[in-house]
Design a protein around this motif. Structure first.
Motif, mmCIF file in Angstrom:
data_model
loop_
_atom_site.group_PDB
_atom_site.id
_atom_site.type_symbol
_atom_site.label_atom_id
_atom_site.label_comp_id
_atom_site.label_asym_id
_atom_site.label_seq_id
_atom_site.Cartn_x
_atom_site.Cartn_y
_atom_site.Cartn_z
ATOM 1 N N GLY A 1 0.788 -1.243 0.000
ATOM 2 C CA GLY A 1 0.000 0.000 0.000
ATOM 3 C C GLY A 1 0.807 1.273 0.000
ATOM 4 O O GLY A 1 0.368 2.297 -0.523
ATOM 5 N N LYS A 2 2.006 1.220 0.570
ATOM 6 C CA LYS A 2 2.792 2.465 0.651
ATOM 7 C C LYS A 2 4.272 2.161 0.771
ATOM 8 O O LYS A 2 4.675 1.014 0.952
ATOM 9 C CB LYS A 2 2.323 3.299 1.841
ATOM 10 N N ARG A 3 5.089 3.194 0.624
ATOM 11 C CA ARG A 3 6.522 3.171 0.903
ATOM 12 C C ARG A 3 7.229 2.006 0.240
ATOM 13 O O ARG A 3 7.079 1.802 -0.977
ATOM 14 C CB ARG A 3 6.725 3.302 2.423
ATOM 15 N N LEU A 4 8.012 1.221 0.963
ATOM 16 C CA LEU A 4 8.841 0.212 0.268
ATOM 17 C C LEU A 4 8.002 -0.771 -0.532
ATOM 18 O O LEU A 4 8.301 -1.070 -1.700
ATOM 19 C CB LEU A 4 9.707 -0.553 1.268
ATOM 20 N N GLY A 5 6.932 -1.298 0.041
ATOM 21 C CA GLY A 5 6.122 -2.290 -0.674
ATOM 22 C C GLY A 5 5.568 -1.738 -1.968
ATOM 23 O O GLY A 5 5.570 -2.417 -3.000
ATOM 24 N N PHE A 6 5.140 -0.479 -1.929
ATOM 25 C CA PHE A 6 4.554 0.159 -3.112
ATOM 26 C C PHE A 6 5.613 0.351 -4.196
ATOM 27 O O PHE A 6 5.416 -0.006 -5.359
ATOM 28 C CB PHE A 6 3.936 1.505 -2.721
ATOM 29 N N HIS B 1 8.138 -10.925 2.106
ATOM 30 C CA HIS B 1 7.403 -10.585 3.329
ATOM 31 C C HIS B 1 7.836 -9.197 3.791
ATOM 32 O O HIS B 1 8.802 -9.028 4.536
ATOM 33 C CB HIS B 1 7.674 -11.631 4.423
ATOM 34 N N ASN B 2 7.127 -8.199 3.289
ATOM 35 C CA ASN B 2 7.436 -6.787 3.559
ATOM 36 C C ASN B 2 6.520 -6.188 4.615
ATOM 37 O O ASN B 2 6.928 -5.306 5.365
ATOM 38 C CB ASN B 2 7.309 -6.000 2.246
ATOM 39 N N ALA B 3 5.277 -6.669 4.692
ATOM 40 C CA ALA B 3 4.281 -6.078 5.599
ATOM 41 C C ALA B 3 4.845 -6.005 7.015
ATOM 42 O O ALA B 3 5.485 -6.951 7.489
ATOM 43 C CB ALA B 3 2.990 -6.890 5.588
ATOM 44 N N SER B 4 4.607 -4.892 7.674
ATOM 45 C CA SER B 4 5.209 -4.678 8.984
ATOM 46 C C SER B 4 4.504 -3.537 9.702
ATOM 47 O O SER B 4 4.040 -2.591 9.076
ATOM 48 C CB SER B 4 6.684 -4.331 8.828
ATOM 49 N N ASP B 5 4.457 -3.645 11.022
ATOM 50 C CA ASP B 5 3.844 -2.607 11.840
ATOM 51 C C ASP B 5 4.889 -2.211 12.877
ATOM 52 O O ASP B 5 5.300 -3.046 13.677
ATOM 53 C CB ASP B 5 2.583 -3.199 12.526
ATOM 54 N N TRP B 6 5.346 -0.990 12.831
ATOM 55 C CA TRP B 6 6.445 -0.539 13.700
ATOM 56 C C TRP B 6 5.874 0.015 15.001
ATOM 57 O O TRP B 6 5.898 1.211 15.239
ATOM 58 C CB TRP B 6 7.257 0.522 12.959
ATOM 59 N N ILE C 1 11.785 -9.404 4.919
ATOM 60 C CA ILE C 1 12.317 -8.061 5.179
ATOM 61 C C ILE C 1 12.338 -7.855 6.694
ATOM 62 O O ILE C 1 11.291 -7.732 7.331
ATOM 63 C CB ILE C 1 11.497 -6.952 4.496
ATOM 64 N N SER C 2 13.546 -7.880 7.238
ATOM 65 C CA SER C 2 13.704 -7.816 8.684
ATOM 66 C C SER C 2 14.145 -6.409 9.095
ATOM 67 O O SER C 2 13.640 -5.420 8.560
ATOM 68 C CB SER C 2 14.719 -8.893 9.122
ATOM 69 N N ASP C 3 15.091 -6.318 10.032
ATOM 70 C CA ASP C 3 15.513 -5.007 10.526
ATOM 71 C C ASP C 3 16.821 -5.190 11.285
ATOM 72 O O ASP C 3 16.981 -6.180 12.014
ATOM 73 C CB ASP C 3 14.426 -4.423 11.461
#
Ligand SMILES: NC(=O)C1=CN([C@@H]2O[C@H](COP(=O)(O)OP(=O)(O)OC[C@H]3O[C@@H](n4cnc5c(N)ncnc54)[C@H](OP(=O)(O)O)[C@@H]3O)[C@@H](O)[C@H]2O)C=CC1
Ligand SMILES: Nc1nc2c(c(=O)[nH]1)N=C([C@H](O)[C@@H](O)CO)CN2
Length: 236
Positions: A11-16, A80-85, A133-135
C-alpha cells in the motif's frame, strides 16, 4: 512461463515502490494491502492483482491463502514486507503489542511459507525465493520497540529453518535494513539522532532494498543468509 511474485504490504513506501519496480520488469505482482490507498490504482493499472488482508485477523489470512491457492499454480517468490512498527508505549496492552508484532512479522509469514511452498516448488525456473524483510534491530535490540525487534529476530530465525527445509529449489533469505526512509512525523531532532547512529549518516532509500532483492532473485547460490543494509551501525 509465469513469473508470479507475492509481496505483502504494497500500500505504501517500500512495498509500493517494490511492486512498481517488479511490474516494470515484467513480473506478475500479487500484492496484499490493509488500507486501500488511492495510489493502489497505479499498481492495478500496471497489472498487479491486489488482495485486501489484515494480518491481525486470522480469518482474513485464511481467506488470502485460500484465494491464492485457488488462483495460482506457481510462484517465483514471496517478499514478506508487511510490517507494523509499534512502539512499546503504544496505547495498547503489552500483551496485544507483542501479539500483533508476532502476528505480522512471524505467524503470517510462517503460515504463507508453509501453505504456498508447493507453488514455489512448481515454479518453472531453476529457483524460487522467499525474502523476509527484517531489521537491523533484530540483532541489536531496541529499548523503545522491544516486541518489534524480538519479532524481527524470530523472522530471521525462520530464514534459517525455511532455508534448510526448502532447499535446493527455494532460496530463503533475510534483508536487514536500518534507516531506509523517515516517516512524515519524524521531527528534526529524531532524524539527527537516527542518522548519527551510523557510519554512513544518510537515509538508505528504498532503492537500496530493491537492488538487494534483485540480487537475491538473480542468485543461484545464496540461501539462509541475512543481507545487512545498515550504514555500518554495527561499528559505531
Ligand atoms: N523504513 C525504514 O527505515 C525501515 C524499514 N524496515 C522494514 O522494511 C519494510 C518496509 O518498511 P516501510 O515501507 O517503512 O514500512 P511501513 O510501515 O511504511 O509500511 C508497512 C506496510 O505493511 C502494512 N501492514 C502493517 N500492518 C499490517 C497488518 N496487520 N496487516 C496487513 N498489512 C499490514 C501497512 O499497511 P497500512 O498502511 O494499511 O498500515 C503498510 O502497507 C518493513 O518490513 C520494515 O519493518 C526496516 C528497517 C528500516
Ligand atoms: N514497518 C516499519 N518498520 C520500520 C520503520 C517503518 O517506518 N515502518 N522505520 C524504521 C526506522 O527506519 C528506524 O529504523 C529509524 O528511524 C524501522 N522499522
Amino acid at each position: 512461463m509465469t513469473n508470479n511474485v507475492l509481496i505483502t504490504g504494497v500500500g505504501k513506501r517500500l512495498g509500493f515502490v517494490l511492486a512498481k519496480h517488479l511490474l516494470a520488469n515484467k513480473v506478475n505482482v500479487i500484492g496484499t494491502y490493509r488500507t486501500d490507498y488511492a495510489q493502489l490504482d497505479e499498481l492495478r493499472d500496471a497489472g498487479a492483482v491486489l488482495y485486501q488482508c489484515d494480518f491481525y485477523q486470522q480469518a482474513s489470512v485464511d481467506e488470502l491463502i485460500e484465494t491464492i491457492l485457488q488462483h495460482y499454480s506457481s510462484l517465483a517468490g514471496i517478499v514478506h514486507n508487511a510490517s507494523d512498527w509499534l512502539p512499546d508505549n503504544a496505547d495498547l496492552p503489552h500483551s496485544e503489542i507483542m501479539q500483533r508484532m508476532m502476528a505480522v512479522h512471524v505467524s503470517v509469514p510462517y503460515q504463507l511459507n508453509l501453505a504456498l511452498a508447493n507453488l514455489l516448488q512448481a515454479n518453472a525456473s531453476e529457483c524460487s525465493d522467499i525474502i523476509h524483510i527484517s531489521d537491523y534491530v533484530a540483532e541489536k535490540g531496541s529499548k523503545k520497540h522491544i516486541a518489534y525487534a524480538a519479532s524481527k529476530a524470530a523472522m530471521n530465525n525462520m530464514t534459517l529453518s525455511f532455508a534448510t527445509l526448502l532447499a535446493p529449489k527455494i532460496k530463503v533469505n533475510s534483508i536487514s535494513p536500518a534507516l531506509l526512509k523517515f516517516n512524515p512525523d519524524d521531527d528534526d531532532a529524531y532524524q539527527q539522532k537516527a542518522l548519527s547512529k551510523g557510519l554512513i549518516q544518510t537515509q538508505a532509500g528504498f532503492e537500496e532494498v530493491i537492488k538487494a532483492i534483485d540480487f537475491i532473485r538473480s542468485s543461484r547460490f545464496m540461501t539462509g543468509r541475512n543481507l545487512h543494509l545498515d550504514g555500518g551501525r554495527h561499528l559505531k
